[in-house]
Design a protein around this motif. Sequence first.
Motif, short mmCIF file in Angstrom:
data_model
loop_
_atom_site.label_atom_id
_atom_site.label_comp_id
_atom_site.label_asym_id
_atom_site.label_seq_id
_atom_site.Cartn_x
_atom_site.Cartn_y
_atom_site.Cartn_z
N LYS A 1 -36.86 -50.12 -32.87
CA LYS A 1 -36.27 -48.85 -32.38
C LYS A 1 -35.69 -48.96 -31.00
O LYS A 1 -35.48 -47.92 -30.54
N VAL B 1 -33.55 -49.45 -28.95
CA VAL B 1 -32.04 -49.46 -28.90
C VAL B 1 -31.41 -48.32 -28.63
O VAL B 1 -32.19 -47.07 -29.18
N HIS B 2 -30.43 -48.28 -27.89
CA HIS B 2 -29.64 -46.92 -27.62
C HIS B 2 -28.83 -46.68 -28.73
O HIS B 2 -28.08 -47.54 -29.15
N GLY B 3 -29.15 -45.76 -29.62
CA GLY B 3 -28.42 -45.33 -30.58
C GLY B 3 -26.97 -45.09 -30.50
O GLY B 3 -26.19 -45.19 -31.69
N GLY B 4 -26.66 -44.74 -29.47
CA GLY B 4 -25.22 -44.51 -29.23
C GLY B 4 -24.03 -45.85 -29.02
O GLY B 4 -23.11 -45.78 -28.97
N ARG B 5 -25.04 -46.80 -29.05
CA ARG B 5 -24.15 -48.11 -28.78
C ARG B 5 -24.13 -49.05 -30.11
O ARG B 5 -25.07 -48.78 -30.99
N HIS C 1 -24.89 -53.73 -27.66
CA HIS C 1 -26.37 -53.53 -27.47
C HIS C 1 -26.65 -55.52 -27.12
O HIS C 1 -27.06 -55.38 -26.18
N CYS D 1 -24.64 -56.52 -23.83
CA CYS D 1 -25.37 -56.01 -22.65
C CYS D 1 -26.41 -57.02 -22.37
O CYS D 1 -26.61 -57.44 -21.05
N LYS E 1 -22.60 -47.78 -34.78
CA LYS E 1 -23.51 -47.36 -33.74
C LYS E 1 -25.12 -47.56 -34.53
O LYS E 1 -25.05 -47.38 -35.45
N LYS F 1 -27.65 -45.93 -34.25
CA LYS F 1 -28.57 -44.68 -34.72
C LYS F 1 -28.17 -44.36 -36.05
O LYS F 1 -29.10 -43.87 -36.85
#
Length: 317
Positions: A82, A84-88, A93, A96, A124, A126
Amino acid sequence: MIELAGLTKRYGDKVAVDHLTFTVRPGVVTGFLGPNGAGKSTTMRMILGLDHPTAGDVRIDGTHYDRLKDPLTYIGALLDAKAVHGGRSAWNHLLCLAQSNGIPSSRVAEVLETVGLTAVARKKTKGFSYGMGQRLGIAAALLGDPRIVMFDEPVNGLDPEGIHWIRNLMKSLAAQGRTVFVSSHLMSEMALTADHLVVIGQGRLLADTSMADFVRANSRSYVRIRSPQRERLLDVLHQAGITVVEAGGGTLEVAAGKPEQIGELAARNGIVLHELSPQQASLEEAFMQLTAEAVEYHAHAGPAAVPQGWGAGWKGA
Protein backbone atom coordinates in the motif's frame (compact mmCIF):
# COMPACT_ATOMS: atom_id res chain seq x y z
CA MET A 1 24.44 -10.91 -1.45
CA ILE A 2 23.09 -9.52 1.82
CA GLU A 3 25.41 -9.68 4.83
CA LEU A 4 24.36 -9.01 8.43
CA ALA A 5 26.93 -8.82 11.21
CA GLY A 6 25.76 -8.42 14.80
CA LEU A 7 22.75 -6.41 13.62
CA THR A 8 20.85 -5.03 16.62
CA LYS A 9 17.89 -2.71 17.04
CA ARG A 10 16.51 -1.41 20.34
CA TYR A 11 13.46 0.73 20.95
CA GLY A 12 13.98 1.94 24.50
CA ASP A 13 14.10 -1.18 26.68
CA LYS A 14 12.69 -3.36 23.89
CA VAL A 15 15.21 -5.36 21.85
CA ALA A 16 13.58 -5.93 18.47
CA VAL A 17 16.62 -7.42 16.74
CA ASP A 18 19.35 -9.03 18.79
CA HIS A 19 22.85 -9.44 17.27
CA LEU A 20 21.74 -11.09 14.03
CA THR A 21 24.54 -12.48 11.89
CA PHE A 22 23.82 -14.34 8.67
CA THR A 23 24.37 -14.12 4.91
CA VAL A 24 21.73 -14.33 2.20
CA ARG A 25 23.50 -15.88 -0.79
CA PRO A 26 22.74 -15.80 -4.51
CA GLY A 27 21.33 -18.71 -6.48
CA VAL A 28 18.80 -19.95 -3.93
CA VAL A 29 15.50 -18.76 -2.50
CA THR A 30 16.12 -17.98 1.18
CA GLY A 31 13.03 -18.02 3.38
CA PHE A 32 12.91 -15.69 6.39
CA LEU A 33 10.71 -17.12 9.13
CA GLY A 34 9.72 -16.18 12.66
CA PRO A 35 6.65 -15.73 14.88
CA ASN A 36 4.82 -12.40 15.02
CA GLY A 37 7.03 -9.86 16.75
CA ALA A 38 10.20 -11.82 16.00
CA GLY A 39 11.87 -8.84 14.29
CA LYS A 40 11.58 -9.84 10.62
CA SER A 41 10.11 -6.57 9.33
CA THR A 42 12.54 -4.51 11.41
CA THR A 43 15.45 -6.51 9.98
CA MET A 44 14.24 -5.96 6.43
CA ARG A 45 13.80 -2.24 7.06
CA MET A 46 17.38 -2.00 8.36
CA ILE A 47 18.65 -3.81 5.26
CA LEU A 48 17.06 -1.02 3.18
CA GLY A 49 18.22 1.79 5.45
CA LEU A 50 14.67 2.64 6.53
CA ASP A 51 15.63 2.00 10.16
CA HIS A 52 19.10 2.56 11.55
CA PRO A 53 20.64 -0.22 13.66
CA THR A 54 21.56 0.41 17.26
CA ALA A 55 24.61 -1.77 16.70
CA GLY A 56 26.07 -4.04 14.07
CA ASP A 57 26.24 -3.74 10.32
CA VAL A 58 24.36 -4.75 7.17
CA ARG A 59 25.71 -4.55 3.63
CA ILE A 60 24.31 -5.01 0.12
CA ASP A 61 26.98 -6.54 -2.11
CA GLY A 62 29.59 -5.18 0.30
CA THR A 63 28.15 -1.65 0.51
CA HIS A 64 25.79 0.12 2.89
CA TYR A 65 22.41 0.80 1.28
CA ASP A 66 22.67 4.58 1.65
CA ARG A 67 25.91 4.57 -0.34
CA LEU A 68 24.46 2.73 -3.33
CA LYS A 69 24.13 4.85 -6.46
CA ASP A 70 20.73 4.09 -8.05
CA PRO A 71 19.85 1.50 -5.36
CA LEU A 72 16.94 -0.03 -7.33
CA THR A 73 19.51 -1.44 -9.74
CA TYR A 74 21.15 -3.31 -6.84
CA ILE A 75 18.22 -4.41 -4.68
CA GLY A 76 14.48 -4.37 -5.28
CA ALA A 77 12.06 -4.83 -2.41
CA LEU A 78 8.39 -5.23 -1.62
CA LEU A 79 7.69 -4.41 2.02
CA ASP A 80 4.28 -2.73 1.90
CA ALA A 81 1.92 -3.12 -1.06
CA LYS A 82 0.00 0.00 0.00
CA ALA A 83 3.04 2.29 -0.12
CA VAL A 84 1.76 3.91 -3.32
CA HIS A 85 0.22 7.34 -3.97
CA GLY A 86 -3.41 6.51 -4.73
CA GLY A 87 -3.77 9.41 -7.15
CA ARG A 88 -1.08 8.09 -9.49
CA SER A 89 -1.55 5.47 -12.15
CA ALA A 90 0.49 2.27 -11.99
CA TRP A 91 2.46 3.54 -14.99
CA ASN A 92 3.31 6.90 -13.42
CA HIS A 93 4.21 5.32 -10.09
CA LEU A 94 6.78 3.11 -11.77
CA LEU A 95 7.95 5.90 -14.08
CA CYS A 96 8.77 8.14 -11.09
CA LEU A 97 10.80 5.34 -9.54
CA ALA A 98 12.56 4.66 -12.83
CA GLN A 99 13.51 8.32 -13.35
CA SER A 100 14.83 8.62 -9.79
CA ASN A 101 17.21 5.70 -10.35
CA GLY A 102 18.38 6.26 -13.92
CA ILE A 103 16.29 3.38 -15.28
CA PRO A 104 15.04 3.62 -18.91
CA SER A 105 11.30 4.33 -19.15
CA SER A 106 10.97 1.33 -21.49
CA ARG A 107 11.50 -0.85 -18.43
CA VAL A 108 8.13 0.27 -17.00
CA ALA A 109 6.20 -1.49 -19.75
CA GLU A 110 8.34 -4.61 -19.35
CA VAL A 111 7.68 -5.06 -15.62
CA LEU A 112 3.98 -4.26 -15.97
CA GLU A 113 3.78 -7.04 -18.54
CA THR A 114 5.73 -9.39 -16.23
CA VAL A 115 3.29 -8.91 -13.35
CA GLY A 116 0.16 -8.91 -15.51
CA LEU A 117 -0.92 -5.28 -15.02
CA THR A 118 -0.59 -3.96 -18.57
CA ALA A 119 -4.36 -3.67 -18.99
CA VAL A 120 -4.67 -1.38 -15.93
CA ALA A 121 -1.39 0.50 -16.34
CA ARG A 122 -3.12 3.89 -16.74
CA LYS A 123 -5.64 3.40 -13.94
CA LYS A 124 -5.18 5.12 -10.58
CA THR A 125 -3.87 2.80 -7.94
CA LYS A 126 -6.46 3.84 -5.35
CA GLY A 127 -8.91 1.56 -7.20
CA PHE A 128 -6.58 -1.43 -7.07
CA SER A 129 -7.40 -4.53 -5.04
CA TYR A 130 -4.84 -5.72 -2.50
CA GLY A 131 -3.66 -8.40 -4.91
CA MET A 132 -3.17 -5.83 -7.69
CA GLY A 133 -1.21 -3.71 -5.22
CA GLN A 134 1.01 -6.69 -4.49
CA ARG A 135 1.67 -7.15 -8.20
CA LEU A 136 2.52 -3.47 -8.56
CA GLY A 137 4.90 -3.71 -5.60
CA ILE A 138 6.60 -6.69 -7.22
CA ALA A 139 6.87 -4.73 -10.47
CA ALA A 140 8.60 -1.92 -8.56
CA ALA A 141 11.01 -4.43 -7.00
CA LEU A 142 11.91 -5.78 -10.46
CA LEU A 143 12.12 -2.36 -12.11
CA GLY A 144 15.90 -1.94 -11.90
CA ASP A 145 16.60 -5.54 -12.95
CA PRO A 146 18.41 -5.95 -9.61
CA ARG A 147 20.74 -8.74 -8.56
CA ILE A 148 18.94 -8.90 -5.20
CA VAL A 149 15.20 -9.03 -4.52
CA MET A 150 13.53 -8.97 -1.13
CA PHE A 151 9.84 -9.67 -0.57
CA ASP A 152 7.82 -9.41 2.66
CA GLU A 153 4.66 -11.56 2.47
CA PRO A 154 4.50 -11.45 -1.37
CA VAL A 155 1.53 -13.83 -1.73
CA ASN A 156 -0.85 -11.80 0.45
CA GLY A 157 -3.99 -10.97 -1.50
CA LEU A 158 -3.07 -13.10 -4.51
CA ASP A 159 -5.41 -15.70 -5.96
CA PRO A 160 -4.19 -19.29 -6.58
CA GLU A 161 -2.93 -18.39 -10.06
CA GLY A 162 -1.05 -15.42 -8.63
CA ILE A 163 0.50 -17.52 -5.87
CA HIS A 164 1.66 -20.08 -8.43
CA TRP A 165 3.10 -17.25 -10.55
CA ILE A 166 5.07 -15.56 -7.75
CA ARG A 167 6.41 -18.92 -6.59
CA ASN A 168 7.76 -19.67 -10.06
CA LEU A 169 9.05 -16.11 -10.43
CA MET A 170 11.14 -16.38 -7.26
CA LYS A 171 12.53 -19.75 -8.33
CA SER A 172 13.35 -18.35 -11.76
CA LEU A 173 15.16 -15.35 -10.28
CA ALA A 174 17.24 -17.62 -8.05
CA ALA A 175 18.02 -19.90 -11.02
CA GLN A 176 19.42 -16.83 -12.80
CA GLY A 177 21.92 -16.47 -9.95
CA ARG A 178 20.13 -13.64 -8.14
CA THR A 179 19.77 -13.31 -4.38
CA VAL A 180 16.14 -13.92 -3.33
CA PHE A 181 15.12 -13.20 0.28
CA VAL A 182 11.45 -13.73 1.17
CA SER A 183 9.46 -13.55 4.39
CA SER A 184 6.11 -15.32 4.73
CA HIS A 185 3.77 -16.75 7.34
CA LEU A 186 2.42 -19.33 4.87
CA MET A 187 4.46 -22.40 5.76
CA SER A 188 2.93 -24.57 3.05
CA GLU A 189 3.95 -22.01 0.44
CA MET A 190 7.42 -21.55 1.89
CA ALA A 191 7.94 -25.31 1.83
CA LEU A 192 7.30 -25.26 -1.93
CA THR A 193 9.48 -22.23 -2.62
CA ALA A 194 12.50 -21.88 -0.31
CA ASP A 195 15.76 -23.81 -0.59
CA HIS A 196 17.35 -22.29 2.51
CA LEU A 197 15.86 -20.95 5.75
CA VAL A 198 16.79 -18.24 8.21
CA VAL A 199 14.61 -18.49 11.33
CA ILE A 200 14.52 -15.90 14.12
CA GLY A 201 12.63 -15.64 17.40
CA GLN A 202 12.47 -12.63 19.72
CA GLY A 203 15.07 -10.98 17.54
CA ARG A 204 17.63 -13.78 17.83
CA LEU A 205 18.86 -16.22 15.20
CA LEU A 206 17.42 -19.71 15.74
CA ALA A 207 18.41 -21.45 12.51
CA ASP A 208 20.37 -20.79 9.32
CA THR A 209 20.23 -23.98 7.29
CA SER A 210 18.83 -25.77 4.27
CA MET A 211 15.11 -26.57 4.15
CA ALA A 212 15.76 -30.33 4.31
CA ASP A 213 18.16 -30.06 7.25
CA PHE A 214 15.81 -27.74 9.14
CA VAL A 215 12.87 -30.14 8.92
CA ARG A 216 15.08 -33.11 9.75
CA ALA A 217 16.61 -31.43 12.80
CA ASN A 218 13.36 -30.13 14.26
CA SER A 219 10.92 -32.97 13.75
CA ARG A 220 10.39 -36.63 14.46
CA SER A 221 10.67 -39.11 11.60
CA TYR A 222 9.19 -42.59 11.84
CA VAL A 223 7.77 -45.47 9.83
CA ARG A 224 4.03 -46.17 10.08
CA ILE A 225 2.90 -49.78 9.72
CA ARG A 226 -0.48 -51.48 9.54
CA SER A 227 -1.02 -55.22 9.23
CA PRO A 228 -3.90 -57.69 9.75
CA GLN A 229 -1.26 -59.88 11.49
CA ARG A 230 -0.43 -57.23 14.02
CA GLU A 231 0.57 -59.45 16.96
CA ARG A 232 2.82 -61.63 14.82
CA LEU A 233 4.42 -58.52 13.33
CA LEU A 234 5.07 -57.16 16.82
CA ASP A 235 6.84 -60.40 17.78
CA VAL A 236 9.01 -60.35 14.66
CA LEU A 237 10.01 -56.72 15.15
CA HIS A 238 10.81 -57.24 18.83
CA GLN A 239 12.94 -60.27 18.00
CA ALA A 240 14.88 -58.15 15.51
CA GLY A 241 15.57 -55.57 18.24
CA ILE A 242 13.32 -52.95 16.66
CA THR A 243 11.47 -50.73 19.11
CA VAL A 244 7.80 -50.33 18.24
CA VAL A 245 5.23 -47.87 19.57
CA GLU A 246 1.57 -48.84 19.38
CA ALA A 247 -0.45 -45.93 18.01
CA GLY A 248 -4.20 -45.60 17.73
CA GLY A 249 -6.35 -47.51 15.28
CA GLY A 250 -4.14 -50.57 15.21
CA THR A 251 -1.21 -48.63 13.75
CA LEU A 252 2.39 -49.28 14.74
CA GLU A 253 5.19 -46.73 14.64
CA VAL A 254 8.94 -47.31 14.45
CA ALA A 255 11.00 -44.24 15.29
CA ALA A 256 13.82 -43.52 12.82
CA GLY A 257 13.22 -46.93 11.25
CA LYS A 258 14.07 -48.00 7.71
CA PRO A 259 11.01 -49.13 5.72
CA GLU A 260 13.19 -51.44 3.58
CA GLN A 261 14.37 -53.38 6.63
CA ILE A 262 10.84 -53.70 8.01
CA GLY A 263 9.43 -54.76 4.65
CA GLU A 264 12.08 -57.44 4.22
CA LEU A 265 11.43 -58.77 7.74
CA ALA A 266 7.71 -58.97 7.06
CA ALA A 267 8.27 -60.72 3.71
CA ARG A 268 10.66 -63.31 5.19
CA ASN A 269 8.08 -64.15 7.84
CA GLY A 270 5.07 -64.22 5.51
CA ILE A 271 3.40 -61.22 7.12
CA VAL A 272 0.94 -59.18 5.07
CA LEU A 273 1.35 -55.40 5.30
CA HIS A 274 -1.46 -52.98 4.53
CA GLU A 275 0.74 -49.95 5.07
CA LEU A 276 4.47 -49.31 5.27
CA SER A 277 5.14 -45.60 4.97
CA PRO A 278 7.95 -43.31 6.13
CA GLN A 279 6.62 -40.20 7.88
CA GLN A 280 8.29 -36.80 8.19
CA ALA A 281 6.93 -33.69 9.84
CA SER A 282 5.91 -30.74 7.67
CA LEU A 283 7.79 -27.45 7.67
CA GLU A 284 4.99 -25.98 9.80
CA GLU A 285 5.40 -28.69 12.45
CA ALA A 286 9.18 -28.27 12.48
CA PHE A 287 8.82 -24.48 12.74
CA MET A 288 6.38 -24.76 15.64
CA GLN A 289 8.74 -27.14 17.42
CA LEU A 290 11.74 -24.82 17.08
CA THR A 291 9.96 -21.55 17.90
CA ALA A 292 7.71 -22.76 20.72
CA GLU A 293 9.72 -20.86 23.34
CA ALA A 294 10.12 -17.75 21.20
CA VAL A 295 6.46 -16.90 20.57
CA GLU A 296 5.64 -13.49 22.03
CA TYR A 297 1.87 -13.44 21.46
CA HIS A 298 -0.07 -16.52 22.60
CA ALA A 299 -3.73 -17.12 21.84
CA HIS A 300 -5.76 -19.42 24.07
CA ALA A 301 -8.48 -21.85 23.17
CA GLY A 302 -11.99 -21.29 24.45
CA PRO A 303 -14.48 -18.43 24.30
CA ALA A 304 -13.06 -14.96 24.60
CA ALA A 305 -13.98 -13.13 27.75
CA VAL A 306 -16.62 -10.44 27.33
CA PRO A 307 -15.88 -7.24 29.29
CA GLN A 308 -17.93 -7.04 32.47
CA GLY A 309 -21.10 -5.02 32.06
CA TRP A 310 -21.35 -5.42 28.29
CA GLY A 311 -24.00 -8.09 28.56
CA ALA A 312 -24.62 -11.30 26.68
CA GLY A 313 -25.72 -9.48 23.56
CA TRP A 314 -22.36 -7.77 22.99
CA LYS A 315 -20.83 -8.81 19.66
CA GLY A 316 -17.78 -6.63 19.53
CA ALA A 317 -16.73 -4.10 16.92
